[in-house]
Design an enzyme around this catalytic site. Sequence first.
Site, PDB file in Angstrom:
ATOM      1  CE1 TYR A  63      -4.137   1.955   1.157  1.00 23.89           C
ATOM      2  CE2 TYR A  63      -2.365   3.469   1.733  1.00 23.89           C
ATOM      3  CZ  TYR A  63      -3.704   3.231   1.484  1.00 23.89           C
ATOM      4  OH  TYR A  63      -4.614   4.261   1.542  1.00 23.89           O
ATOM      5  CE1 TYR A 127       4.105   3.134   2.077  1.00 27.89           C
ATOM      6  CE2 TYR A 127       5.807   4.727   2.645  1.00 27.89           C
ATOM      7  CZ  TYR A 127       5.396   3.630   1.925  1.00 27.89           C
ATOM      8  OH  TYR A 127       6.260   3.019   1.060  1.00 27.89           O
TER       9      TYR A 127
END
Length: 293
Positions: A63, A127
């Site tokens: 991702y 992230y």
Amino acid sequence: MRILVTGGSGLLGSDLVAELRSRGHEVLAPGHRQLDVTSGYHLEQLRKDQFQRLDWIINCAAYTAVDKAESERMAAMKLNAVAPGALGAVAQVIGARLITISTDFVFDGEAQTPYTESSPTHPIGVYGQSKQMGEVNALRENLGAIVVRTSWLYGANGHCFPKTMIRAFEAGKSLRVVSDQVGKPTCTVDLARVLVDIAELKPNPGIYHAAGPEPMSWHDFARFTLETYTTTHALNQEIDLTPVATSEYPTPAKRPAYSVLSTTKIEGLGIAPMRPVSESLIEFCARIGRITS
């Protein structure tokens, strides 16, 4: 060797599959429908018999939407944090080793000298947090696991910063690009070569940094990109590119101001450094051709 690549059609995975095959390795690169690394059922099939007799699993599935991760935390964690550990566990059972890709965003950017593999991690966004957890899980679940941290990836087969700059330039836009964030741009072709070198060398488990050789700002990277692109395609348009501070370009996710990775450890294995950005961008611009929309 017989190697399974997850995310094999993506930005990095596509170049990795090509590099592996060019060196004569047997490559399995199933699509998402065949192998979803977040699916318990698919991972169980992998563990049972679907891809037995593997030497390596190289995990390029990730991702990567840094800003969206702030509002899609669970999606980022599922793919970046949980999946590397689950793949590592499967690899351990079937007698394979794991290579998983991580990021410079595991660091907070407050350093003034390049980060080594032993530098303390302190991600400042979701992230980076998800990737740091993925590192821990992979190394815990697979005794032979290797984590390869890289930075500022760009390649011909997916979304990346240079393509964004080129599209904006071709659209005639005035570009304002951050000049106070510094990292190392890394070409996916070069990283693919390094990953195959690692698989062939079979080094000790652990964390390794693999990135381009030159620290620069996003503004510098944009300038290099557009100068190379206009030269490659014999364009005479003026490049309208203005440096701006991070404070002038707010984003949902904070970025590290300095995320330069030291590559001394991996070069100590005898792996050659990557090409200068000026050289790899020539190949990149030739591969993507003229972007007009």
